[in-house]
Motif scaffolding. Sequence first.
Motif, PDB file in Angstrom:
ATOM      1  N   GLU A   1      -2.147  12.621   1.139  1.00 23.60           N
ATOM      2  CA  GLU A   1      -3.122  11.704   1.763  1.00 23.60           C
ATOM      3  C   GLU A   1      -2.935  11.574   3.089  1.00 23.60           C
ATOM      4  O   GLU A   1      -1.919  11.442   3.855  1.00 23.60           O
ATOM      5  CB  GLU A   1      -2.712  10.289   1.101  1.00 23.60           C
ATOM      6  CG  GLU A   1      -3.643   9.226   1.478  1.00 23.60           C
ATOM      7  CD  GLU A   1      -3.342   7.737   1.150  1.00 23.60           C
ATOM      8  OE1 GLU A   1      -4.041   6.820   1.554  1.00 23.60           O
ATOM      9  OE2 GLU A   1      -2.491   7.389   0.237  1.00 23.60           O
TER      10      GLU A   1
ATOM     11  N   GLY B   1       2.818   2.253   3.266  1.00 26.58           N
ATOM     12  CA  GLY B   1       1.876   2.155   4.520  1.00 26.58           C
ATOM     13  C   GLY B   1       2.038   0.618   4.881  1.00 26.58           C
ATOM     14  O   GLY B   1       1.970   0.630   6.256  1.00 26.58           O
TER      15      GLY B   1
ATOM     16  N   ILE C   1      -9.301   1.182   4.797  1.00 32.03           N
ATOM     17  CA  ILE C   1      -8.614   0.338   3.853  1.00 32.03           C
ATOM     18  C   ILE C   1      -8.785  -1.307   4.371  1.00 32.03           C
ATOM     19  O   ILE C   1      -8.462  -1.357   5.527  1.00 32.03           O
ATOM     20  CB  ILE C   1      -7.169   0.570   3.792  1.00 32.03           C
ATOM     21  CG1 ILE C   1      -7.196   2.113   3.327  1.00 32.03           C
ATOM     22  CG2 ILE C   1      -6.276  -0.261   2.718  1.00 32.03           C
ATOM     23  CD1 ILE C   1      -5.708   2.672   3.574  1.00 32.03           C
TER      24      ILE C   1
ATOM     25  N   TYR D   1       0.934  -1.280  -0.176  1.00 30.11           N
ATOM     26  CA  TYR D   1      -0.124   0.051   0.102  1.00 30.11           C
ATOM     27  C   TYR D   1       1.020   1.246  -0.101  1.00 30.11           C
ATOM     28  O   TYR D   1       1.641   1.452   1.118  1.00 30.11           O
ATOM     29  CB  TYR D   1      -0.898   0.024   1.320  1.00 30.11           C
ATOM     30  CG  TYR D   1      -1.788   1.114   1.077  1.00 30.11           C
ATOM     31  CD1 TYR D   1      -3.065   1.066   0.331  1.00 30.11           C
ATOM     32  CD2 TYR D   1      -1.578   2.497   1.767  1.00 30.11           C
ATOM     33  CE1 TYR D   1      -4.112   2.297   0.296  1.00 30.11           C
ATOM     34  CE2 TYR D   1      -2.350   3.558   1.487  1.00 30.11           C
ATOM     35  CZ  TYR D   1      -3.555   3.438   0.856  1.00 30.11           C
ATOM     36  OH  TYR D   1      -4.541   4.461   0.607  1.00 30.11           O
TER      37      TYR D   1
ATOM     38  N   PHE E   1      -2.903   9.063   5.776  1.00 33.98           N
ATOM     39  CA  PHE E   1      -2.995   7.874   5.912  1.00 33.98           C
ATOM     40  C   PHE E   1      -2.787   7.591   7.432  1.00 33.98           C
ATOM     41  O   PHE E   1      -1.969   8.194   7.976  1.00 33.98           O
ATOM     42  CB  PHE E   1      -1.907   7.226   5.130  1.00 33.98           C
ATOM     43  CG  PHE E   1      -1.656   5.600   5.600  1.00 33.98           C
ATOM     44  CD1 PHE E   1      -2.287   4.640   4.910  1.00 33.98           C
ATOM     45  CD2 PHE E   1      -0.629   5.367   6.470  1.00 33.98           C
ATOM     46  CE1 PHE E   1      -2.025   3.481   5.116  1.00 33.98           C
ATOM     47  CE2 PHE E   1      -0.403   3.776   6.821  1.00 33.98           C
ATOM     48  CZ  PHE E   1      -1.182   3.059   5.989  1.00 33.98           C
TER      49      PHE E   1
ATOM     50  N   ILE F   1       1.444   5.192   0.052  1.00 37.14           N
ATOM     51  CA  ILE F   1       0.645   6.354   0.401  1.00 37.14           C
ATOM     52  C   ILE F   1       0.827   7.605  -0.747  1.00 37.14           C
ATOM     53  O   ILE F   1       2.099   7.849  -0.888  1.00 37.14           O
ATOM     54  CB  ILE F   1       1.425   6.968   1.887  1.00 37.14           C
ATOM     55  CG1 ILE F   1       1.167   5.631   2.787  1.00 37.14           C
ATOM     56  CG2 ILE F   1       0.684   8.192   2.245  1.00 37.14           C
ATOM     57  CD1 ILE F   1       1.597   5.988   4.155  1.00 37.14           C
TER      58      ILE F   1
ATOM     59  N   THR G   1      -6.852   3.660   7.588  1.00 38.04           N
ATOM     60  CA  THR G   1      -7.634   4.329   7.117  1.00 38.04           C
ATOM     61  C   THR G   1      -6.878   5.387   6.085  1.00 38.04           C
ATOM     62  O   THR G   1      -5.974   5.824   6.200  1.00 38.04           O
ATOM     63  CB  THR G   1      -8.522   5.343   8.156  1.00 38.04           C
ATOM     64  OG1 THR G   1      -7.408   6.166   8.692  1.00 38.04           O
ATOM     65  CG2 THR G   1      -9.456   4.592   9.028  1.00 38.04           C
ATOM     66  N   SER G   2      -7.569   5.846   4.892  1.00 42.24           N
ATOM     67  CA  SER G   2      -7.092   6.775   3.961  1.00 42.24           C
ATOM     68  C   SER G   2      -7.917   7.979   3.909  1.00 42.24           C
ATOM     69  O   SER G   2      -9.257   7.740   3.257  1.00 42.24           O
ATOM     70  CB  SER G   2      -6.811   6.191   2.486  1.00 42.24           C
ATOM     71  OG  SER G   2      -6.521   7.027   1.673  1.00 42.24           O
ATOM     72  N   ASN G   3      -7.769   9.110   4.486  1.00 40.69           N
ATOM     73  CA  ASN G   3      -8.679  10.252   4.286  1.00 40.69           C
ATOM     74  C   ASN G   3     -10.003   9.917   5.083  1.00 40.69           C
ATOM     75  O   ASN G   3     -11.105  10.025   4.340  1.00 40.69           O
ATOM     76  CB  ASN G   3      -8.956  10.773   3.184  1.00 40.69           C
ATOM     77  CG  ASN G   3      -7.624  11.170   2.045  1.00 40.69           C
ATOM     78  OD1 ASN G   3      -6.872  11.952   2.839  1.00 40.69           O
ATOM     79  ND2 ASN G   3      -7.329  10.972   1.001  1.00 40.69           N
TER      80      ASN G   3
END
Length: 401
Positions: free
Chosen positions: A255, A303, A283, A249, A257, A251, A277-279
């Motif tokens: 973002e 990430g 995830i 993953y 993250f 980033i 979590t992204s924004n």
Amino acid sequence: MVESERKILETSTIINRIIGKTEGKTKGATVVFFAGMHGNEKAGVTALQHAFKHIKKKQVKGNIYGLLGNIKALNLNQRYIDEDLNRLWVPSKIETILNNSNYSNEEQEAIELYYVLQTILKKHKGPFYFIDFHTTSSVSLPFITINDALINRKFSKLFPVPIVLGIEEFLEGPLLSYINQLGYVSLGFEAGQHDLKTSITNCIAFTFLTLNFTGIMEKEHVLNFEKHFEVLKNEAEQIKNVFEVIYQYKIHPNEKFKMINGFKSFQPIKKGTPIATSNNIEILSRYNAKIFMPLYQTKGNDGFFIIKTIKPFYLRLSEFLRSIRFDELLVFLPGISWINNTRGALIVNLRIAKFLAKPFFHLLGYRSKQEGATHLRLFSREKEAKTKMYKNEDWYKKISR
């Protein structure tokens, strides 16, 4: 850079970067340990400072170097200042940096490390071994990461810790990938979480095992050899499996993250498990596998990774296929050709060679780089490897039987 500046740099930086240096009175292998490539990862530095206090020159057959990585970032206890030093080691990028006159902080560090490396390679004949000490922001078992050349795999098997293959396909510019392209044995050792005392202990143990396995120090001269072996075996929870990275993953810039708290490397996860979590959007895991190196620090853009176990049958199969140079038959298949007739570099048209997947090329020792949606560019780890340099080493002959 003018010639006079280069000569001054070569002589001065090797002194500034030395944690310790022991050149034995008899010929043997040369081992180079790197520590502190990331400035917030100090366990390796402390471990090497300890180890060199207990190394006696008269017991050394060969040469041992301990080198500092990102000195400026180490002084500030930061992963890096301007950019990640361990992402600069792409040959074309290093060449560009060497020809520049203005440098970022990490580019200056890279130039100095480059000349130290060149000085060592010119001074000694080998065989060479390069070990890069790291720690992680999450709780983790100690483990080894390697580019999957057989010389790396064979040497790594001597240590009682898990081995992770394939991370170089997801990271651009690690120092060890650069050294691997020169053909030498090189391992990354991740000792545990950044600030744990056990991470220092693990690095100390790995140092002394390396010195014995390379023939630089006899077992009877390594204080507490068996204890060092048991320390790593127990810290690794007696796991010696070989794993492969199957997902990263990444980033993106800007973002937001955030890893969900509590994950540790090698922890099993199920498909659909919330990982981060992204924004502020969850995830979810795409795999039933294991999480690897989840990011719990502010700097860095990896990430997390996902890894899976490689079955011993496939490891044996890959070694056999490489031994008979099966890859040289690939260009007789539709959609596959050598790049500019260069052996060891292939281009694969995915529209034609749909029947071939990345795992197949991994078996044969190739790492891949996606070239748009339709092509893969593949590079052989085996053809880069200076295998002949290591064929008379005790560990190579023993494991090859």
